[in-house]
Design a protein around this motif. Structure first.
Motif, mmCIF file in Angstrom:
data_model
loop_
_atom_site.group_PDB
_atom_site.id
_atom_site.type_symbol
_atom_site.label_atom_id
_atom_site.label_comp_id
_atom_site.label_asym_id
_atom_site.label_seq_id
_atom_site.Cartn_x
_atom_site.Cartn_y
_atom_site.Cartn_z
ATOM 1 N N GLN A 305 0.854 -1.191 0.000
ATOM 2 C CA GLN A 305 0.000 0.000 0.000
ATOM 3 C C GLN A 305 0.888 1.238 0.000
ATOM 4 O O GLN A 305 1.786 1.356 0.837
ATOM 5 C CB GLN A 305 -0.908 0.029 1.232
ATOM 6 N N GLY A 306 0.632 2.141 -0.946
ATOM 7 C CA GLY A 306 1.406 3.371 -0.973
ATOM 8 C C GLY A 306 1.672 3.838 -2.391
ATOM 9 O O GLY A 306 0.978 3.473 -3.344
ATOM 10 N N TYR A 307 2.716 4.682 -2.537
ATOM 11 C CA TYR A 307 3.098 5.228 -3.833
ATOM 12 C C TYR A 307 3.930 4.208 -4.606
ATOM 13 O O TYR A 307 4.819 3.564 -4.048
ATOM 14 C CB TYR A 307 3.926 6.502 -3.666
ATOM 15 N N LEU A 308 3.662 4.096 -5.903
ATOM 16 C CA LEU A 308 4.471 3.269 -6.786
ATOM 17 C C LEU A 308 4.875 4.124 -7.985
ATOM 18 O O LEU A 308 4.031 4.518 -8.792
ATOM 19 C CB LEU A 308 3.698 2.039 -7.262
ATOM 20 N N GLN A 309 6.160 4.418 -8.084
ATOM 21 C CA GLN A 309 6.666 5.263 -9.170
ATOM 22 C C GLN A 309 7.283 4.386 -10.253
ATOM 23 O O GLN A 309 8.174 3.578 -9.989
ATOM 24 C CB GLN A 309 7.699 6.252 -8.643
ATOM 25 N N THR A 310 6.798 4.547 -11.483
ATOM 26 C CA THR A 310 7.267 3.753 -12.613
ATOM 27 C C THR A 310 7.332 4.642 -13.850
ATOM 28 O O THR A 310 6.924 5.804 -13.828
ATOM 29 C CB THR A 310 6.304 2.585 -12.905
ATOM 30 N N ASP A 311 7.828 4.056 -14.944
ATOM 31 C CA ASP A 311 7.731 4.744 -16.227
ATOM 32 C C ASP A 311 6.343 4.483 -16.808
ATOM 33 O O ASP A 311 5.441 3.988 -16.118
ATOM 34 C CB ASP A 311 8.842 4.276 -17.172
ATOM 35 N N VAL A 328 2.713 6.979 -9.547
ATOM 36 C CA VAL A 328 3.458 8.230 -9.685
ATOM 37 C C VAL A 328 4.227 8.182 -10.996
ATOM 38 O O VAL A 328 4.892 7.191 -11.304
ATOM 39 C CB VAL A 328 4.446 8.434 -8.515
ATOM 40 N N GLY A 329 4.131 9.241 -11.782
ATOM 41 C CA GLY A 329 4.817 9.311 -13.066
ATOM 42 C C GLY A 329 6.275 9.708 -12.925
ATOM 43 O O GLY A 329 6.754 10.058 -11.847
ATOM 44 N N CYS A 330 6.962 9.670 -14.047
ATOM 45 C CA CYS A 330 8.403 9.948 -14.068
ATOM 46 C C CYS A 330 8.693 11.078 -15.046
ATOM 47 O O CYS A 330 8.496 10.928 -16.263
ATOM 48 C CB CYS A 330 9.170 8.687 -14.459
ATOM 49 N N TRP A 331 9.187 12.199 -14.526
ATOM 50 C CA TRP A 331 9.495 13.345 -15.382
ATOM 51 C C TRP A 331 10.758 13.102 -16.202
ATOM 52 O O TRP A 331 10.933 13.737 -17.257
ATOM 53 C CB TRP A 331 9.626 14.603 -14.541
ATOM 54 N N HIS A 333 11.420 10.460 -17.906
ATOM 55 C CA HIS A 333 10.969 9.849 -19.159
ATOM 56 C C HIS A 333 10.298 10.886 -20.055
ATOM 57 O O HIS A 333 10.440 10.826 -21.281
ATOM 58 C CB HIS A 333 10.014 8.693 -18.867
ATOM 59 N N VAL A 334 9.573 11.818 -19.473
ATOM 60 C CA VAL A 334 8.993 12.906 -20.270
ATOM 61 C C VAL A 334 10.103 13.719 -20.917
ATOM 62 O O VAL A 334 10.053 14.040 -22.114
ATOM 63 C CB VAL A 334 8.109 13.812 -19.382
ATOM 64 N N ARG A 335 11.105 14.051 -20.131
ATOM 65 C CA ARG A 335 12.221 14.843 -20.665
ATOM 66 C C ARG A 335 12.922 14.103 -21.798
ATOM 67 O O ARG A 335 13.311 14.714 -22.808
ATOM 68 C CB ARG A 335 13.210 15.144 -19.534
ATOM 69 N N ARG A 336 13.080 12.775 -21.656
ATOM 70 C CA ARG A 336 13.731 12.008 -22.716
ATOM 71 C C ARG A 336 12.948 12.068 -24.019
ATOM 72 O O ARG A 336 13.521 12.113 -25.102
ATOM 73 C CB ARG A 336 13.877 10.551 -22.281
ATOM 74 N N LYS A 337 11.629 12.036 -23.918
ATOM 75 C CA LYS A 337 10.806 12.116 -25.132
ATOM 76 C C LYS A 337 11.056 13.430 -25.865
ATOM 77 O O LYS A 337 11.194 13.456 -27.105
ATOM 78 C CB LYS A 337 9.324 11.986 -24.772
ATOM 79 N N THR A 418 3.201 12.779 -22.767
ATOM 80 C CA THR A 418 3.066 13.646 -21.592
ATOM 81 C C THR A 418 1.607 13.802 -21.184
ATOM 82 O O THR A 418 1.275 13.731 -19.994
ATOM 83 C CB THR A 418 3.691 15.022 -21.871
ATOM 84 N N GLN A 419 0.753 14.011 -22.156
ATOM 85 C CA GLN A 419 -0.672 14.163 -21.844
ATOM 86 C C GLN A 419 -1.252 12.858 -21.288
ATOM 87 O O GLN A 419 -2.099 12.889 -20.389
ATOM 88 C CB GLN A 419 -1.422 14.603 -23.097
ATOM 89 N N GLY A 420 -0.787 11.715 -21.818
ATOM 90 C CA GLY A 420 -1.285 10.436 -21.313
ATOM 91 C C GLY A 420 -0.837 10.157 -19.887
ATOM 92 O O GLY A 420 -1.554 9.513 -19.121
ATOM 93 N N GLN A 421 0.364 10.647 -19.525
ATOM 94 C CA GLN A 421 0.908 10.431 -18.185
ATOM 95 C C GLN A 421 0.527 11.540 -17.202
ATOM 96 O O GLN A 421 0.860 11.444 -16.019
ATOM 97 C CB GLN A 421 2.439 10.350 -18.271
ATOM 98 N N TRP A 422 -0.125 12.601 -17.681
ATOM 99 C CA TRP A 422 -0.335 13.791 -16.866
ATOM 100 C C TRP A 422 -0.977 13.529 -15.496
ATOM 101 O O TRP A 422 -0.544 14.101 -14.482
ATOM 102 C CB TRP A 422 -1.143 14.830 -17.632
ATOM 103 N N PRO A 423 -2.021 12.688 -15.389
ATOM 104 C CA PRO A 423 -2.615 12.468 -14.060
ATOM 105 C C PRO A 423 -1.620 11.956 -13.025
ATOM 106 O O PRO A 423 -1.772 12.227 -11.827
ATOM 107 C CB PRO A 423 -3.710 11.425 -14.336
ATOM 108 N N ARG A 424 -0.573 11.239 -13.475
ATOM 109 C CA ARG A 424 0.413 10.682 -12.546
ATOM 110 C C ARG A 424 1.613 11.604 -12.340
ATOM 111 O O ARG A 424 2.337 11.469 -11.354
ATOM 112 C CB ARG A 424 0.901 9.329 -13.071
#
Length: 524
Positions: A305-311, A328-331, A333-337, A418-424
């Motif tokens: 139970q808790g936060y899970l940060q992935t790509d 939780v999303g990963c910035w 990976h966004v920067r790499r795109k 980025t838009q697809g990952q935005w909620p995370r």
């Protein structure tokens, strides 16, 4: 586009005009499609060229300097300078202090070499004999190839002098691998050389051969499998420790296993990596699995139970639908795109004020804030993120929504991702313990990726599972500031002697680093 026959053309002028306009629209649509396809190929060519010949912002420094270490670092420590030197170097517009050599460890054994003047040089020009009034001491590092000890276990046999019926021999101390010639020190040495330093077993076998010791590669491989099985209870305790804290990062990387049931040798399997636990007790666990399916993280995160940060890999979607897990999303990976979109631009346009650089500027502001908050407590970090990062994210989201870019382009893919990952991507703002990106677990994968380039594949499932366990212990030890060799040597010696209830006492944060240091150069 179809060819029009003369006899099929209408005789009416208005109808001919309509036909021309219709054909023009078809031609322009085809031309636009061809231009988009050509632009796509050009982008792919530039990105492929950048990947093959250009420097990577994240890995380029490490990779590029592997073969030019002597020339690469302009501000390297001056090894010829005295450790008390602190020369000030004048540079245009400012002055800076030259890095000085760090003192050598005091606990290393020392050999004193005293240099004396020849008798003829002791005579002063005035005729008197010169006397010693002091001395200068300098240090050098010397290396003797690995010192190998043979541990002879002498076990006396006792008997009763009266009845001569009772005979007892001192039992052999419990060993990590019973009846083996491998001591805890040897096993730790081989494990660290392979899993921390990326030295394949066949090269280690050659090193032992130079010392006159016959330790074939297959023998060393069996040793690693045995100790990998030995530490399994400790890996289970480490896994429970990670699952018991409510912030975790996770990633996966390919591994090739030659002998897997139902799979050809060229098939990809995967090493899944979890990193978590309190900041001062970070744990890292590698887990081998033949697949990259959604069921693997569900199995590994049972009762978590808790936060899970992935790509953005879709294999995590199933676990992230659970109410007690917050994705939780990963910035990074966004920067790499967007960095790939920048590489896809013509070279002349890469540093201009275009849309790619506008997006990177937004991301850069977020990372500038994180660098300032690196050493702050979680409460301060959360408060500053709310005050400074939230406005940047709002502006970035508004900018993203205004863009109209074909999804086939690298910029279009970056915006879509980025838009697809935005909620995370904004979840990290709500808790100062959560990182802006997944780089922590990716950094834990790098030693495995580097080793994989040397040993290329695992022979069997037993071997890759042992490798996963040993990587887990080594990387966790390093993450907690322990000497990986000393820690493994201690674990291999102590684990066979304790009960399962005491296994957790061997986790790195329960070990005294000074005790390990004292035992470092002692035989097992």
């Amino acid at each position: 586009m179809e060819t029009l026959a003369r006899q099929t053309l209408p005789d009416d002028i208005e109808a001919l005009k309509d036909l021309v306009i219709e054909q023009q629209a078809v031609y322009l649509a085809a031309l636009k499609e061809a231009e988009l396809q050509l632009a796509k190929y050009e982008e792919e060519r530039r990105v492929d060229r950048a990947r093959r010949f250009g420097a990577s912002t994240e890995a380029g420094d490490l990779q590029a300097n592997l073969f030019d270490e002597a020339e690469a670092f302009k501000e390297a420590v001056d090894d010829t300078a005295d450790e008390t030197d602190a020369d000030v170097v004048e540079v245009a517009a400012h002055s800076k202090r030259r890095p000085k050599r760090k003192p050598l460890p005091k606990d290393l054994p020392r050999v004193v070499v005293t240099h004396k003047l020849d008798e003829s040089d002791k005579c002063c020009p005035c005729g008197c004999e010169m006397r010693i009034i002091g001395e200068k001491v300098s240090e050098q590092i010397d290396v003797i190839p690995a010192q190998v000890y043979i541990l002879e276990h002498h076990r006396p046999t006792y008997s009763c002098p009266k009845c001569d019926e009772s005979i007892k021999t001192v039992p052999m101390p419990v060993q990590p691998i019973p009846k083996s010639v491998a001591s805890p020190g040897l096993l730790a040495h081989v494990a660290v050389a392979k899993y921390a330093d990326g030295l394949p077993l066949y090269r280690q076998s050659k090193q032992f051969e130079r010392l006159g010791i016959d330790l074939p590669r297959n023998t060393l491989a069996r040793h690693m499998i045995k100790v990998g099985e030995l530490i399994e209870p400790l890996i289970e305790a480490l896994t429970e420790h990670i699952r018991g804290y409510d912030v975790m990062q996770m990633d996966e990387t390919p591994v090739q296993v030659l002998k897997e049931p139902g799979k050809v040798a060229r098939s990809k399997s995967y090493m899944w990596v979890m990193k978590g636990g309190p900041p001062d007790h970070q744990g890292i666990v590698y887990h081998y699995d033949p697949t990259r399916a959604q069921g693997v993280p569900k199995q590994l995160l049972d009762n978590y139970q808790g936060y899970l940060q992935t790509d953005g890999y879709a294999g995590y979607n199933a676990i992230l639908t659970q109410d007690d897990i917050i994705g939780v999303g990963c910035w990074a990976h966004v920067r790499r795109k967007f960095m790939e979109a920048k590489k896809a631009l013509p070279k002349a346009d890469q540093n201009k004020g275009n849309r790619v650089n506008q997006a990177l500027a937004f991301i850069s502001k977020l990372y500038q804030l994180e660098r300032r908050l690196k050493d702050k407590d979680p409460e301060t970090r959360q408060r500053n993120r709310q005050n400074e990062a939230v406005p940047v994210l709002n502006k970035f989201k508004a900018w993203l929504d205004k863009q109209s870019v074909p999804s086939t382009t690298y910029l279009g893919k970056a915006i879509q991702y980025t838009q697809g990952q935005w909620p995370r991507l904004g979840i990290y703002l709500g808790d100062g313990r959560v990182s802006i990106d997944n780089n922590g677990v990716e950094n834990a994968i790098r030693p495995f990726a580097l080793g994989r380039k040397n040993w290329l594949f695992s022979d069997s499932q037993g071997g890759v599972k042992a490798s996963a366990n040993l990587y887990s212990l080594i990387e966790t030890a390093k993450a907690n500031g322990l000497n990986d060799y000393a820690y493994l040597k201690y674990v291999f010696a102590e684990l066979p002697r304790i009960s399962n209830d005491e296994t957790a006492t061997l986790l790195p944060w329960n070990i005294d680093p000074e005790m390990l240091s004292r035992q470092l150069n002692k035989p097992s």
